[in-house]
Design an enzyme around this catalytic site. Structure first.
Site, PDB file in Angstrom:
ATOM      1  N   ASN A 154       0.823  -1.174  -0.347  1.00 10.00           N
ATOM      2  CA  ASN A 154       0.034   0.056   0.030  1.00 10.00           C
ATOM      3  C   ASN A 154       0.721   1.297  -0.240  1.00 10.00           C
ATOM      4  OD1 ASN A 154       0.718  -0.999   3.370  1.00 10.00           O
ATOM      5  ND2 ASN A 154      -0.906   0.585   3.748  1.00 10.00           N
ATOM      6  N   LYS A 177      12.375  -7.804   1.260  1.00 13.46           N
ATOM      7  CA  LYS A 177      11.395  -8.323   1.001  1.00 13.46           C
ATOM      8  C   LYS A 177      10.629  -7.719   0.370  1.00 13.46           C
ATOM      9  CE  LYS A 177       8.185 -11.351  -0.458  1.00 13.46           C
ATOM     10  NZ  LYS A 177       7.282 -11.093  -1.678  1.00 13.46           N
ATOM     11  N   SER A 231      -0.250  -7.666   6.681  1.00 14.24           N
ATOM     12  CA  SER A 231      -1.549  -8.663   7.516  1.00 14.24           C
ATOM     13  C   SER A 231      -1.366  -9.243   8.686  1.00 14.24           C
ATOM     14  CB  SER A 231      -2.253  -9.005   6.897  1.00 14.24           C
ATOM     15  OG  SER A 231      -1.400 -10.255   6.159  1.00 14.24           O
ATOM     16  N   ASN A 232      -2.450  -9.646   9.030  1.00 15.59           N
ATOM     17  CA  ASN A 232      -2.574  -9.883  10.782  1.00 15.59           C
ATOM     18  C   ASN A 232      -2.161 -11.710  10.586  1.00 15.59           C
ATOM     19  OD1 ASN A 232      -3.411  -7.283  11.460  1.00 15.59           O
ATOM     20  ND2 ASN A 232      -3.857  -8.621  13.214  1.00 15.59           N
ATOM     21  N   VAL A 234      -0.131 -12.520   8.194  1.00 17.31           N
ATOM     22  CA  VAL A 234       0.968 -12.820   7.411  1.00 17.31           C
ATOM     23  C   VAL A 234       2.222 -12.773   8.868  1.00 17.31           C
ATOM     24  CG1 VAL A 234       2.710 -13.154   6.926  1.00 17.31           C
ATOM     25  CG2 VAL A 234       0.972 -12.877   5.083  1.00 17.31           C
ATOM     26  N   GLY A 235       1.053 -12.004   9.486  1.00 21.93           N
ATOM     27  CA  GLY A 235       2.134 -11.069  11.427  1.00 21.93           C
ATOM     28  C   GLY A 235       2.442 -12.286  12.089  1.00 21.93           C
ATOM     29  N   GLU A 252       4.479  -4.510  12.570  1.00 22.24           N
ATOM     30  CA  GLU A 252       2.837  -3.057  12.182  1.00 22.24           C
ATOM     31  C   GLU A 252       1.385  -3.831  10.954  1.00 22.24           C
ATOM     32  OE1 GLU A 252       2.369  -0.455  13.522  1.00 22.24           O
ATOM     33  OE2 GLU A 252       4.526   0.054  14.030  1.00 22.24           O
ATOM     34  N   CYS A 286      -3.075   1.508   6.269  1.00 24.15           N
ATOM     35  CA  CYS A 286      -3.904   0.997   7.424  1.00 24.15           C
ATOM     36  C   CYS A 286      -4.496   2.202   8.522  1.00 24.15           C
ATOM     37  CB  CYS A 286      -2.137   0.782   8.253  1.00 24.15           C
ATOM     38  SG  CYS A 286      -1.308   1.862   8.431  1.00 24.15           S
ATOM     39  N   GLN A 333      -7.958  -7.307  -5.021  1.00 27.95           N
ATOM     40  CA  GLN A 333      -8.546  -6.033  -3.755  1.00 27.95           C
ATOM     41  C   GLN A 333     -10.109  -5.916  -3.775  1.00 27.95           C
ATOM     42  OE1 GLN A 333      -6.735  -6.112  -0.675  1.00 27.95           O
ATOM     43  NE2 GLN A 333      -7.418  -4.332  -0.120  1.00 27.95           N
ATOM     44  N   GLU A 385     -11.998  -5.076   9.388  1.00 27.29           N
ATOM     45  CA  GLU A 385     -10.495  -3.757   8.075  1.00 27.29           C
ATOM     46  C   GLU A 385     -10.726  -4.796   6.758  1.00 27.29           C
ATOM     47  OE1 GLU A 385      -5.976  -5.083   7.536  1.00 27.29           O
ATOM     48  OE2 GLU A 385      -5.758  -2.716   8.136  1.00 27.29           O
ATOM     49  N   GLU A 464       7.553   2.053  15.626  1.00 28.29           N
ATOM     50  CA  GLU A 464       9.007   2.946  14.204  1.00 28.29           C
ATOM     51  C   GLU A 464       8.445   4.536  14.755  1.00 28.29           C
ATOM     52  OE1 GLU A 464       6.719  -0.112  11.367  1.00 28.29           O
ATOM     53  OE2 GLU A 464       8.995  -0.200  10.915  1.00 28.29           O
TER      54      GLU A 464
HETATM   55  P1  NAP Z   1       0.669  -9.191   3.788  1.00 25.31           P
HETATM   56  O1  NAP Z   1      -0.058 -10.414   2.720  1.00 25.31           O
HETATM   57  O2  NAP Z   1       0.533  -9.886   4.960  1.00 25.31           O
HETATM   58  O3  NAP Z   1       1.901  -9.297   2.987  1.00 25.31           O
HETATM   59  C1  NAP Z   1       2.526  -8.043   3.201  1.00 25.31           C
HETATM   60  C2  NAP Z   1       4.641  -9.237   3.200  1.00 25.31           C
HETATM   61  O4  NAP Z   1       4.203 -10.333   3.612  1.00 25.31           O
HETATM   62  C3  NAP Z   1       3.864  -9.385   1.390  1.00 25.31           C
HETATM   63  O5  NAP Z   1       5.377  -8.578   1.221  1.00 25.31           O
HETATM   64  C4  NAP Z   1       4.233 -10.780   1.518  1.00 25.31           C
HETATM   65  O6  NAP Z   1       5.181 -11.187   0.324  1.00 25.31           O
HETATM   66  C5  NAP Z   1       4.757 -11.255   2.650  1.00 25.31           C
HETATM   67  N1  NAP Z   1       4.303 -12.649   3.111  1.00 25.31           N
HETATM   68  C6  NAP Z   1       2.898 -12.707   2.727  1.00 25.31           C
HETATM   69  N2  NAP Z   1       3.400 -14.321   3.252  1.00 25.31           N
HETATM   70  C7  NAP Z   1       4.387 -14.523   3.061  1.00 25.31           C
HETATM   71  C8  NAP Z   1       5.142 -15.681   4.346  1.00 25.31           C
HETATM   72  N3  NAP Z   1       4.209 -16.449   4.563  1.00 25.31           N
HETATM   73  N4  NAP Z   1       5.980 -14.960   4.980  1.00 25.31           N
HETATM   74  C9  NAP Z   1       6.856 -14.122   4.691  1.00 25.31           C
HETATM   75  N5  NAP Z   1       6.350 -13.284   4.035  1.00 25.31           N
HETATM   76  C10 NAP Z   1       4.940 -13.080   3.205  1.00 25.31           C
HETATM   77  O7  NAP Z   1      -0.095  -7.473   3.196  1.00 25.31           O
HETATM   78  P2  NAP Z   1      -0.886  -6.802   2.414  1.00 25.31           P
HETATM   79  O8  NAP Z   1      -2.168  -7.146   2.087  1.00 25.31           O
HETATM   80  O9  NAP Z   1       0.672  -7.069   1.806  1.00 25.31           O
HETATM   81  O10 NAP Z   1      -0.730  -5.205   2.682  1.00 25.31           O
HETATM   82  C11 NAP Z   1      -2.147  -4.864   3.518  1.00 25.31           C
HETATM   83  C12 NAP Z   1      -1.643  -5.614   4.700  1.00 25.31           C
HETATM   84  O11 NAP Z   1      -1.243  -4.353   5.753  1.00 25.31           O
HETATM   85  C13 NAP Z   1      -3.097  -4.479   5.433  1.00 25.31           C
HETATM   86  O12 NAP Z   1      -3.163  -5.603   6.563  1.00 25.31           O
HETATM   87  C14 NAP Z   1      -2.798  -3.254   6.587  1.00 25.31           C
HETATM   88  O13 NAP Z   1      -4.040  -2.914   7.381  1.00 25.31           O
HETATM   89  C15 NAP Z   1      -1.768  -3.648   7.122  1.00 25.31           C
HETATM   90  N6  NAP Z   1      -0.353  -2.479   6.740  1.00 25.31           N
HETATM   91  C16 NAP Z   1      -0.163  -1.848   8.143  1.00 25.31           C
HETATM   92  C17 NAP Z   1       0.590  -1.191   8.153  1.00 25.31           C
HETATM   93  C18 NAP Z   1       0.772  -0.300   9.973  1.00 25.31           C
HETATM   94  O14 NAP Z   1       1.779   0.037   9.933  1.00 25.31           O
HETATM   95  N7  NAP Z   1       0.501  -1.239  11.085  1.00 25.31           N
HETATM   96  C19 NAP Z   1       1.045  -0.152   7.405  1.00 25.31           C
HETATM   97  C20 NAP Z   1       0.659  -0.600   5.917  1.00 25.31           C
HETATM   98  C21 NAP Z   1      -0.519  -1.566   5.207  1.00 25.31           C
HETATM   99  P3  NAP Z   1       3.901 -11.288  -1.427  1.00 25.31           P
HETATM  100  O15 NAP Z   1       3.088  -9.259  -2.205  1.00 25.31           O
HETATM  101  O16 NAP Z   1       4.849 -11.622  -1.676  1.00 25.31           O
HETATM  102  O17 NAP Z   1       2.802 -12.305  -0.614  1.00 25.31           O
END
Ligand code: NAP
Length: 485
Positions: A154, A177, A231-232, A234-235, A252, A286, A333, A385, A464
């Site tokens: 994003n 990454k 995302s939560n 992957v977290g 985050e 976010c 999305q 979310e 952060e």
């Molecule tokens: P995501 O699906 O969790 O992906 C985030 C990153 O994790 C990407 O680089 C993704 O790679 C990687 N990933 C996926 N599976 C993984 C695994 N098994 N092991 C290691 N890395 C892995 O999140 P998103 O859809 O990109 O982003 C949206 C989310 O981010 C929302 O929930 C948003 O709230 C959150 N966000 C939070 C903040 C904050 O500061 N709190 C800021 C911005 C966004 P791939 O793309 O290759 O799958």
């Protein structure tokens, strides 16, 4: 206008640009028929090579003076500003946000390098008092070693910048990454740092699907910290993947940010602020406002204002200067956000915005800005979310009632209150169970020196940005020295 980027985009590993046997395609979300670029799809061996390079560079980078490390970051900040037009266009083409939004993101990425680069001249520890005057005692901050940064799509330039700048000035080496929807801008950031004089191996990039290389990302013995935004789900995967290991994790995660409007607020300014927080970047932030709680006396005025603000948006490709809202990042999305709206309507919510908005072209990932009323706080649209340009509106009578609704969420990232009552503002700031509180300001938009991060399931507890953001990337050693030898 051509929408493909012609430069080859390879991964920076050990100071050289590396291809991979397989490729990832990056498509333009404004028209998914258009291929923007291809990047390497790395396998486990490629990931390990990146960690090996980071490990080799760690011993020398930690001995470069903090001032010199900062100088490189300051040069990077200047290069980002020099390349603002190119970087903004790349960002818009692969992510979808408007050029104006992209330019803002590029500027903020430069700010991160400028801020942390400047801290290259700041303290590296402190002198401590000691009972014995012959003893001198102090603390010294040391780097952790090899840091893995995993970032979402994003804010695909700003989020890597927010992690790399403090990690590098503290003396760590990094494997980055980026998200697979937006890897190109991350490679461009690596090019900036390379051109700014970052030594080989200090920053290495790995592009490829997270679900495929996730295991390889965590299993290198040199890994000392993971800084993740996403995302939560992957977290949680990272948390369990690191369980039992001495690896720090900063996460985050998601948000469900509320804006509370009291009846004494300036309605016009409030609506403009909430609309900006809800609809900028098509709601893909976010910190975007997605829940609006309005004191009953002004609920109609706030609803009408938000509907008007939504209707005033011009949707289209972000490269068009007349456009105010770009597409969402991907078809997945778009479908996810539309699914949330459809399920809310099926559960009894009402769409206050146009039921049949004109969308620009069937091949773009567009969702019209949407205001939903008749929402029950038990509904998914209120609890989960959405990450799109959608707000749900609920009326309340007392501030206590509003606070209860704000705090009932599993998330705790950001919340805002709009009021002219200072007492109410203070009470809200004290009682809101979120990491960021805004008063008469949007839930989004926190400057680089302001600690940033959520409570509850929105984060791991580490902030952060600012000085707290630096602390995650360093450990403190305490030294006591008796001058008698
Ligand atoms: P995501 O699906 O969790 O992906 C985030 C990153 O994790 C990407 O680089 C993704 O790679 C990687 N990933 C996926 N599976 C993984 C695994 N098994 N092991 C290691 N890395 C892995 O999140 P998103 O859809 O990109 O982003 C949206 C989310 O981010 C929302 O929930 C948003 O709230 C959150 N966000 C939070 C903040 C904050 O500061 N709190 C800021 C911005 C966004 P791939 O793309 O290759 O799958």
């Amino acid at each position: 206008m051509t929408t493909s980027l012609h430069r080859p985009f390879l991964n920076l590993v050990g100071g050289e640009w590396h291809p991979a046997p397989e490729q990832l395609e990056v498509r333009n979300p404004a028209d998914t028929r258009e291929l923007v670029a291809t990047v390497p799809s790395m396998d486990a061996a490629g990931v390990h090579a990146a960690f090996d390079a980071a490990q080799r560079a760690a011993a020398t980078w930690r001995r470069v003076s903090q001032v010199d490390r900062g100088r490189i970051l300051l040069r990077a900040a200047q290069l980002i500003r020099d390349r603002q037009d190119d970087l903004s266009r790349t960002l818009t083409l692969e992510m979808g946000k408007t050029l104006a939004e992209a330019r803002g993101e590029v500027g903020k990425a430069a700010d991160f390098f400028e801020y942390y680069g400047g801290l290259g001249r700041a303290e590296r520890g402190e002198l401590l008092a000691h009972e014995n005057p012959a003893v001198m005692a102090w603390t010294v901050h040391e780097p952790l070693g090899v840091v893995l940064a995993i970032t979402p799509w994003n804010d695909p330039l700003l989020t890597p910048a927010r992690k790399l700048a403090p990690a590098l000035v503290a003396g760590n080496t990094v494997v980055l990454k980026p998200a697979s929807d937006t890897p190109v801008i991350a490679i461009e950031l690596a090019r900036v740092l390379h051109d700014a004089g970052l030594p080989p191996g200090v920053l290495n990039t790995v592009t490829g699907a997270g679900r495929r290389i996730g295991g390889a990302l965590l299993d290198h013995p040199a890994l000392k910290a993971v800084s993740f935004t996403g995302s939560n789900d992957v977290g949680d995967t990272l948390r369990s993947g690191l369980a039992g290991r001495d690896v720090r994790l900063l996460a985050e995660l998601g948000g469900k940010n509320a804006a509370v409007v009291l009846a004494d607020a300036d309605v016009e300014r409030t609506v403009a602020s909430i609309a900006a927080a809800a609809f900028a970047q098509a709601g893909q932030r976010c910190t975007a406002t997605s829940r609006v709680l309005v004191q009953r006396d002004v609920v109609d005025a706030v609803r009408d204002g938000l509907v008007q603000a939504a209707g005033a948006h011009v949707l289209g490709a972000g490269v068009d200067p007349d456009v105010s809202m770009g597409p969402l990042v991907s078809p997945a999305q778009r479908d996810s956000v539309q699914g949330f709206v459809e399920r809310a309507l099926a559960k009894g919510a009402t769409r206050a915005t146009s039921p049949d908005p004109a969308l620009p072209g069937e091949h773009g990932c567009y969702v019209a800005p949407t205001v939903l009323t008749d929402v029950d706080p038990a509904m998914e649209i209120w609890t989960d979310e959405v990450f799109g340009p959608v707000v749900a509106l609920v009326a309340f009578d007392t501030l206590d009632e509003a606070l209860e609704l704000v705090n009932a969420s599993q998330f705790g990232l950001a919340a805002a209150i709009y009021t002219s009552d200072l007492g109410a503002a203070h009470a809200f700031a004290e009682k809101a169970d979120v990491g960021q509180v805004a008063v008469n300001l949007p839930t989004s938009g926190w400057d680089v020196h302001m600690p940033f991060g959520g409570f509850k399931t929105s984060g791991s507890g580490h902030k952060e940005q600012g000085l707290e953001g630096l602390d995650f990337y360093r450990r403190t050693k305490t030294v006591a020295l008796h001058s008698a030898g």
